[in-house]
Design a protein around this motif. Structure first.
Motif, PDB file in Angstrom:
ATOM      1  N   ARG A  48       0.936  -1.144  -0.154  1.00 53.85           N
ATOM      2  CA  ARG A  48       0.193   0.128  -0.064  1.00 53.85           C
ATOM      3  C   ARG A  48       0.621   1.099  -0.068  1.00 53.85           C
ATOM      4  O   ARG A  48       0.739   2.144  -0.718  1.00 53.85           O
ATOM      5  CB  ARG A  48      -1.068  -0.074   1.089  1.00 53.85           C
ATOM      6  CG  ARG A  48      -2.031  -0.958   0.850  1.00 53.85           C
ATOM      7  CD  ARG A  48      -3.054  -0.413   0.248  1.00 53.85           C
ATOM      8  NE  ARG A  48      -3.875   0.353   0.627  1.00 53.85           N
ATOM      9  CZ  ARG A  48      -4.722   1.201  -0.038  1.00 53.85           C
ATOM     10  NH1 ARG A  48      -4.781   1.511  -1.425  1.00 53.85           N
ATOM     11  NH2 ARG A  48      -5.748   2.147   0.526  1.00 53.85           N
ATOM     12  N   TRP A  85      -2.304   5.244  -6.194  1.00 59.23           N
ATOM     13  CA  TRP A  85      -3.140   4.351  -7.067  1.00 59.23           C
ATOM     14  C   TRP A  85      -4.280   4.283  -6.222  1.00 59.23           C
ATOM     15  O   TRP A  85      -4.619   4.376  -5.222  1.00 59.23           O
ATOM     16  CB  TRP A  85      -2.372   3.063  -7.103  1.00 59.23           C
ATOM     17  CG  TRP A  85      -1.101   2.725  -7.873  1.00 59.23           C
ATOM     18  CD1 TRP A  85       0.098   3.493  -7.560  1.00 59.23           C
ATOM     19  CD2 TRP A  85      -1.211   2.322  -9.069  1.00 59.23           C
ATOM     20  NE1 TRP A  85       0.763   2.998  -8.612  1.00 59.23           N
ATOM     21  CE2 TRP A  85       0.176   2.231  -9.438  1.00 59.23           C
ATOM     22  CE3 TRP A  85      -2.141   1.494  -9.838  1.00 59.23           C
ATOM     23  CZ2 TRP A  85       0.637   1.749 -10.950  1.00 59.23           C
ATOM     24  CZ3 TRP A  85      -1.466   1.013 -11.237  1.00 59.23           C
ATOM     25  CH2 TRP A  85      -0.157   0.952 -11.700  1.00 59.23           C
ATOM     26  N   GLU A  86      -5.569   4.248  -6.893  1.00 51.78           N
ATOM     27  CA  GLU A  86      -6.884   3.894  -6.527  1.00 51.78           C
ATOM     28  C   GLU A  86      -6.954   2.417  -6.343  1.00 51.78           C
ATOM     29  O   GLU A  86      -6.842   1.761  -6.984  1.00 51.78           O
ATOM     30  CB  GLU A  86      -7.902   4.498  -7.499  1.00 51.78           C
ATOM     31  CG  GLU A  86      -8.032   6.063  -7.692  1.00 51.78           C
ATOM     32  CD  GLU A  86      -8.357   6.818  -6.349  1.00 51.78           C
ATOM     33  OE1 GLU A  86      -9.296   6.176  -5.673  1.00 51.78           O
ATOM     34  OE2 GLU A  86      -7.904   7.769  -6.357  1.00 51.78           O
ATOM     35  N   ASN A 126      -9.412  -0.694  -5.729  1.00 51.23           N
ATOM     36  CA  ASN A 126     -10.522  -1.121  -6.033  1.00 51.23           C
ATOM     37  C   ASN A 126     -11.252  -2.101  -5.124  1.00 51.23           C
ATOM     38  O   ASN A 126     -10.661  -3.028  -4.718  1.00 51.23           O
ATOM     39  CB  ASN A 126     -10.447  -2.015  -7.623  1.00 51.23           C
ATOM     40  CG  ASN A 126     -10.239  -1.232  -8.731  1.00 51.23           C
ATOM     41  OD1 ASN A 126     -10.671   0.150  -8.728  1.00 51.23           O
ATOM     42  ND2 ASN A 126      -9.376  -1.557  -9.565  1.00 51.23           N
ATOM     43  N   ILE A 172      -5.595  -2.425  -8.171  1.00 49.37           N
ATOM     44  CA  ILE A 172      -5.529  -1.073  -8.093  1.00 49.37           C
ATOM     45  C   ILE A 172      -5.599  -0.437  -9.480  1.00 49.37           C
ATOM     46  O   ILE A 172      -5.490  -1.100 -10.341  1.00 49.37           O
ATOM     47  CB  ILE A 172      -4.129  -0.421  -7.468  1.00 49.37           C
ATOM     48  CG1 ILE A 172      -3.169  -1.261  -8.080  1.00 49.37           C
ATOM     49  CG2 ILE A 172      -4.109  -0.793  -5.951  1.00 49.37           C
ATOM     50  CD1 ILE A 172      -1.654  -0.988  -7.450  1.00 49.37           C
ATOM     51  N   ARG A 173      -5.702   0.710  -9.494  1.00 46.46           N
ATOM     52  CA  ARG A 173      -5.790   1.560 -10.986  1.00 46.46           C
ATOM     53  C   ARG A 173      -5.195   2.800 -10.955  1.00 46.46           C
ATOM     54  O   ARG A 173      -5.131   3.567  -9.887  1.00 46.46           O
ATOM     55  CB  ARG A 173      -7.263   1.434 -11.454  1.00 46.46           C
ATOM     56  CG  ARG A 173      -8.073   2.546 -10.615  1.00 46.46           C
ATOM     57  CD  ARG A 173      -9.723   2.516 -11.203  1.00 46.46           C
ATOM     58  NE  ARG A 173     -10.424   3.735 -10.749  1.00 46.46           N
ATOM     59  CZ  ARG A 173     -10.958   3.625  -9.610  1.00 46.46           C
ATOM     60  NH1 ARG A 173     -11.151   2.668  -8.871  1.00 46.46           N
ATOM     61  NH2 ARG A 173     -11.759   4.639  -9.463  1.00 46.46           N
ATOM     62  N   ARG A 174      -4.785   3.195 -12.093  1.00 46.60           N
ATOM     63  CA  ARG A 174      -4.509   4.535 -12.453  1.00 46.60           C
ATOM     64  C   ARG A 174      -5.134   4.968 -13.753  1.00 46.60           C
ATOM     65  O   ARG A 174      -5.080   4.322 -14.766  1.00 46.60           O
ATOM     66  CB  ARG A 174      -2.997   4.685 -12.678  1.00 46.60           C
ATOM     67  CG  ARG A 174      -2.067   4.373 -11.636  1.00 46.60           C
ATOM     68  CD  ARG A 174      -2.230   5.516 -10.620  1.00 46.60           C
ATOM     69  NE  ARG A 174      -1.234   6.649 -10.864  1.00 46.60           N
ATOM     70  CZ  ARG A 174       0.099   6.943 -10.718  1.00 46.60           C
ATOM     71  NH1 ARG A 174       0.514   6.034  -9.973  1.00 46.60           N
ATOM     72  NH2 ARG A 174       0.493   8.006 -11.190  1.00 46.60           N
ATOM     73  N   ASP A 175      -5.843   6.206 -13.638  1.00 40.63           N
ATOM     74  CA  ASP A 175      -6.509   6.550 -14.872  1.00 40.63           C
ATOM     75  C   ASP A 175      -5.518   7.107 -15.995  1.00 40.63           C
ATOM     76  O   ASP A 175      -4.670   7.565 -15.969  1.00 40.63           O
ATOM     77  CB  ASP A 175      -7.357   7.996 -14.382  1.00 40.63           C
ATOM     78  CG  ASP A 175      -8.511   7.693 -13.517  1.00 40.63           C
ATOM     79  OD1 ASP A 175      -8.891   6.462 -13.483  1.00 40.63           O
ATOM     80  OD2 ASP A 175      -8.763   8.608 -12.764  1.00 40.63           O
ATOM     81  N   GLU A 198     -11.783   2.829 -16.865  1.00 35.63           N
ATOM     82  CA  GLU A 198     -11.453   2.338 -15.298  1.00 35.63           C
ATOM     83  C   GLU A 198     -10.963   1.056 -15.072  1.00 35.63           C
ATOM     84  O   GLU A 198      -9.877   0.612 -14.365  1.00 35.63           O
ATOM     85  CB  GLU A 198     -12.234   2.937 -14.373  1.00 35.63           C
ATOM     86  CG  GLU A 198     -12.263   4.464 -14.386  1.00 35.63           C
ATOM     87  CD  GLU A 198     -13.677   5.043 -13.397  1.00 35.63           C
ATOM     88  OE1 GLU A 198     -13.452   6.116 -12.996  1.00 35.63           O
ATOM     89  OE2 GLU A 198     -14.525   4.226 -13.491  1.00 35.63           O
ATOM     90  N   SER A 212      -6.809  -1.008 -14.692  1.00 42.12           N
ATOM     91  CA  SER A 212      -6.709  -1.733 -13.310  1.00 42.12           C
ATOM     92  C   SER A 212      -5.764  -2.931 -13.288  1.00 42.12           C
ATOM     93  O   SER A 212      -5.716  -3.866 -14.428  1.00 42.12           O
ATOM     94  CB  SER A 212      -7.755  -2.022 -12.969  1.00 42.12           C
ATOM     95  OG  SER A 212      -8.623  -1.130 -12.399  1.00 42.12           O
TER      96      SER A 212
END
Length: 365
Positions: A264, A270-271, A273, A286-289, A331, A335
């Motif tokens: 983490r 990162w976002e 999910n 996790i994701r990055r636009d 999105e 991911s």
């Protein structure tokens, strides 16, 4: 190479490998017998199978029966196709559940797929609204294979019980990682997700549960539920993996928690999910636009991670799990999933994160 795809499969435990080697049996050994034969070699093989069955069952609720299968997919199909009444499940379930819709419908039974909450957990209120006296089975995951979210199993089971429905729990991602305590009727598991061999799994049938109808006929093995000659080597490997997991479960959970905290921090920005709280910490989705995941995987080819479930790889479609929690196609396609466990080191996480973050920076993100 750094392996961070524990949701797809896990490294074979050395103890499982050793257990399997004994029962592969060459022509000069006495360990290649058919476990269903009545002679001495057959009885030896049968004893190995039963020892494995006890070890696998030790990580499941007491009093049930363990039926060996080729994997959780077969176990799930046995229950979904062999239990009377309508079926209810959730939109984030594995394809082994969702793709049974046609087979269930062909039997004249209704197959209902319910939504999940925005954090990925099963929507219990939707279940309460949909379940009827005609519902024979509710199928639900313990831990989601793509986003690691833990479902409210006790609430799902209580709702099903009120209407007299049975419950099938897909515990593939939970078994040998966390205690499996669901008061379910059926539990499906796979050996290769807990450091055992590929090609074997099991269906646990609760002590008060009716066995499903058999899908495979031709000898009556496995309590007449799954005919065919068992592999003592695969059973022994599964049993050894289960025994190692049982003996070191608390230590493994502590190790994974530490890896989660490291990961983490390494992927700050990162976002995440799925639920922040109700999840298994060996799964980081996790994701990055704007991320081009295909390019990322090419640039980081020495890091084994996933853009979704292994079962759906190559389809080109966005993850049905990520879509179910409300992500857009873009999105979902931006991911990645990182899975880690017993044999992952802190250095593995830190090195992989540095490589991935550097590759992301090269994309201008």
């Amino acid at each position: 190479m750094i392996y961070l795809d524990y949701q797809a499969t896990t490294p074979l435990a050395p103890e499982a490998r050793e257990a399997m080697l004994r029962w592969l049996g060459g022509p000069d050994s006495d360990t290649f017998g058919n476990p269903h034969s009545p002679h001495r070699m057959g009885r030896m093989a049968a004893a190995a199978v039963e020892t494995a069955r006890e070890r696998v069952g030790a990580l499941l609720p007491p009093g049930g029966k363990v039926i060996f299968t080729s994997g959780a997919t077969e176990a799930i199909n046995m229950v979904l196709q062999g239990t009377p009444g309508d079926v209810i499940t959730f939109a984030t379930e594995h394809a082994a559940v969702l793709d049974c819709a046609r087979a269930v419908a062909a039997q004249g039974r209704r197959f209902t797929v319910l939504p999940v909450m925005p954090d990925g957990r099963a929507d219990v209120d939707a279940l309460k609204a949909a379940i009827t006296s005609q519902t024979g089975l509710v199928a639900v995951m313990a831990i989601n294979n793509e986003i690691g979210v833990r479902n409210p199993l006790s609430q799902v089971v209580a709702c099903a019980r009120q209407m007299g429905a049975r419950v099938l729990v897909d515990a593939v991602q939970a078994y040998a990682r966390v205690p499996v305590e669901a008061a379910a009727d059926y539990i499906a598991i796979s050996a290769h997700k807990c450091h055992g061999p590929k090609g074997i799994g099991a269906l646990w049938i609760g002590p008060d549960s009716r066995p499903p109808l058999a899908l495979v006929h031709g000898g009556g093995q496995e309590a007449s539920l799954r005919s065919g000659t068992l592999s003592p080597a695969l059973c022994a490997g599964f049993g050894a993996a289960a025994q190692v997991a049982e003996e070191g479960l608390a230590e493994q959970m502590f190790h994974v928690e530490h890896l989660w905290n490291v990961a983490r921090a390494a992927f700050a920005g990162w976002e995440l999910n799925g639920s922040v709280i109700d999840r298994w910490h060996g799964n980081l989705n996790i994701r990055r636009d704007g991320l081009d995941v295909g390019r990322l995987m090419s640039d980081c080819r020495n890091v084994m991670f996933s853009a979704g479930s292994a079962c759906a790889s190559g389809s080109g479609r966005p993850s049905h799990v990520l879509k179910a929690i409300g992500l857009t196609d873009l999105e979902a396609k931006s991911s990645i999933r990182l899975g880690f466990g017993r044999y992952t080191s802190v250095a593995d996480i830190e090195t992989a994160a540095a490589m991935i973050n550097a590759a992301v920076k090269e994309q201008g993100l």
